[in-house]
Design an enzyme around this catalytic site. Sequence first.
Site, PDB file in Angstrom:
ATOM      1  N   GLY A   1     109.329  57.881  73.240  1.00  0.00           N
ATOM      2  CA  GLY A   1     109.903  57.283  72.018  1.00  0.00           C
ATOM      3  C   GLY A   1     108.856  56.799  71.103  1.00  0.00           C
ATOM      4  O   GLY A   1     109.153  55.894  70.376  1.00  0.00           O
TER       5      GLY A   1
ATOM      6  N   SER B   1     108.603  62.308  73.217  1.00  0.00           N
ATOM      7  CA  SER B   1     108.290  62.697  71.718  1.00  0.00           C
ATOM      8  C   SER B   1     108.383  64.066  71.479  1.00  0.00           C
ATOM      9  O   SER B   1     107.692  64.702  70.496  1.00  0.00           O
ATOM     10  CB  SER B   1     107.179  61.838  71.238  1.00  0.00           C
ATOM     11  OG  SER B   1     107.384  60.582  71.138  1.00  0.00           O
TER      12      SER B   1
ATOM     13  N   ASN C   1     118.526  63.774  76.391  1.00  0.00           N
ATOM     14  CA  ASN C   1     118.910  62.397  77.112  1.00  0.00           C
ATOM     15  C   ASN C   1     119.108  61.432  75.937  1.00  0.00           C
ATOM     16  O   ASN C   1     118.680  61.064  75.308  1.00  0.00           O
ATOM     17  CB  ASN C   1     117.679  61.882  77.806  1.00  0.00           C
ATOM     18  CG  ASN C   1     117.703  60.399  78.198  1.00  0.00           C
ATOM     19  OD1 ASN C   1     118.990  59.912  78.487  1.00  0.00           O
ATOM     20  ND2 ASN C   1     116.620  59.663  78.592  1.00  0.00           N
TER      21      ASN C   1
ATOM     22  N   LYS D   1     120.387  58.670  76.020  1.00  0.00           N
ATOM     23  CA  LYS D   1     120.050  57.074  76.395  1.00  0.00           C
ATOM     24  C   LYS D   1     121.419  56.503  76.222  1.00  0.00           C
ATOM     25  O   LYS D   1     122.388  57.005  76.476  1.00  0.00           O
ATOM     26  CB  LYS D   1     118.832  56.600  75.624  1.00  0.00           C
ATOM     27  CG  LYS D   1     117.790  57.740  75.674  1.00  0.00           C
ATOM     28  CD  LYS D   1     116.388  56.783  75.324  1.00  0.00           C
ATOM     29  CE  LYS D   1     115.286  57.917  74.835  1.00  0.00           C
ATOM     30  NZ  LYS D   1     114.114  57.391  75.480  1.00  0.00           N
TER      31      LYS D   1
ATOM     32  N   HIS E   1     114.242  57.734  85.486  1.00  0.00           N
ATOM     33  CA  HIS E   1     113.503  57.877  84.054  1.00  0.00           C
ATOM     34  C   HIS E   1     112.820  56.412  83.811  1.00  0.00           C
ATOM     35  O   HIS E   1     112.827  55.324  84.611  1.00  0.00           O
ATOM     36  CB  HIS E   1     114.677  57.721  83.084  1.00  0.00           C
ATOM     37  CG  HIS E   1     114.277  58.036  81.723  1.00  0.00           C
ATOM     38  ND1 HIS E   1     113.759  57.093  81.030  1.00  0.00           N
ATOM     39  CD2 HIS E   1     114.319  58.971  80.979  1.00  0.00           C
ATOM     40  CE1 HIS E   1     113.297  57.431  79.849  1.00  0.00           C
ATOM     41  NE2 HIS E   1     113.621  58.908  79.736  1.00  0.00           N
TER      42      HIS E   1
ATOM     43  N   GLU F   1     107.071  62.976  82.317  1.00  0.00           N
ATOM     44  CA  GLU F   1     107.104  62.240  81.003  1.00  0.00           C
ATOM     45  C   GLU F   1     106.199  61.076  81.014  1.00  0.00           C
ATOM     46  O   GLU F   1     106.365  60.049  81.660  1.00  0.00           O
ATOM     47  CB  GLU F   1     108.431  61.581  80.852  1.00  0.00           C
ATOM     48  CG  GLU F   1     109.627  62.528  81.017  1.00  0.00           C
ATOM     49  CD  GLU F   1     110.784  62.153  80.374  1.00  0.00           C
ATOM     50  OE1 GLU F   1     111.391  62.577  79.345  1.00  0.00           O
ATOM     51  OE2 GLU F   1     111.300  61.080  80.665  1.00  0.00           O
TER      52      GLU F   1
ATOM     53  N   GLU G   1     112.312  54.259  81.713  1.00  0.00           N
ATOM     54  CA  GLU G   1     112.993  53.032  81.295  1.00  0.00           C
ATOM     55  C   GLU G   1     113.584  52.553  82.279  1.00  0.00           C
ATOM     56  O   GLU G   1     113.883  51.364  82.350  1.00  0.00           O
ATOM     57  CB  GLU G   1     114.192  53.370  79.997  1.00  0.00           C
ATOM     58  CG  GLU G   1     113.372  53.723  78.931  1.00  0.00           C
ATOM     59  CD  GLU G   1     114.113  54.815  77.917  1.00  0.00           C
ATOM     60  OE1 GLU G   1     115.102  55.111  77.920  1.00  0.00           O
ATOM     61  OE2 GLU G   1     113.184  55.386  77.121  1.00  0.00           O
TER      62      GLU G   1
HETATM   63  C1  PEP Z   1     113.299  60.605  77.077  1.00  0.00           C
HETATM   64  O1  PEP Z   1     114.158  59.946  77.018  1.00  0.00           O
HETATM   65  O2  PEP Z   1     113.391  61.248  78.262  1.00  0.00           O
HETATM   66  C2  PEP Z   1     112.413  60.924  76.177  1.00  0.00           C
HETATM   67  C3  PEP Z   1     111.309  61.682  76.400  1.00  0.00           C
HETATM   68  O3  PEP Z   1     112.454  60.431  75.045  1.00  0.00           O
HETATM   69  P1  PEP Z   1     111.741  60.933  73.349  1.00  0.00           P
HETATM   70  O4  PEP Z   1     112.145  62.085  73.350  1.00  0.00           O
HETATM   71  O5  PEP Z   1     112.497  59.788  72.381  1.00  0.00           O
HETATM   72  O6  PEP Z   1     110.450  60.492  73.511  1.00  0.00           O
END
Ligand code: PEP
Length: 257
Positions: free
Chosen positions: A172, A213, A9, A11, A94, A166, A96
């Site tokens: 992040g 992460s 992703n 982003k 997601h 997630e 976010e």
């Molecule tokens: C994501 O954006 O779905 C995500 C898991 O980000 P990160 O790997 O940076 O935690």
Amino acid sequence: MRTPFIAGNWKMYKTVAEGVALAESLRAAFDGLTGMDLAVCTPATALMAVGQALAGSNIGVGAQNMYWENEGAFTGELSPLMVKELARYVILGHSERRQYFGETDETVNRKFKAALAHGIVPIVCIGESLEQNRGGETVPFVAAQIHGAFAGISAEEARKVVLAYEPIWAIGTGLTATPEAANTIIREAIRDVLTELYDAETAQAIRVQYGGSVKPENMAEFIVMPEIDGALVGGASLKEASFGAIVKNALAALGKA
Ligand code: PEP
């Protein structure tokens, strides 16, 4: 057997030129790979060029969001017809988008149905906040997200989705759920609920990624968990070195290297 699936992703990172360069280096590293699905979910502006860079390869392209109407006066939105021209996958719900752009289980459900109606594979994200995690509310919360996302969706359609578990507090932040905890939550809040909603066969057919992460150093311990079928990778998907190492470490852990 569920085919493992690792998706990046990106982003709100990568210009078109940067995205194409990354796609080309991923193609050089992984074209011809079998036994694992790969995808990159790019900003809308880069979908076409990255799609062209990856055309005919085994690396799919995904969008990061989509509206449910086919067309109309919805300034700034992308319709399923538009996404379908450029992408095989679309990330929906997601955290976010839920946190900053008002996505709810209901809007995710509408988008989910629109994606299925147009043959786009939805990657539906679910996961709990730190507060919910600490309060012991993870399983009922994620189970409710599953109920909301799948409302009105048949078993046959449900099998086409990819889910990404997630935990919001792991996205992040450098923090991760333990692989064992993620595995248990996926079993109790996702597969058991899908078994109730549909049947065991459907629940077992749906791929569930872990996200939060994921890095080269921790990929192996997640991918060997029986309920975890891959990863949705944010920050570490922005460089070929780290995304490539995640894929290689996953393949090695699964004995596919
Ligand atoms: C994501 O954006 O779905 C995500 C898991 O980000 P990160 O790997 O940076 O935690």
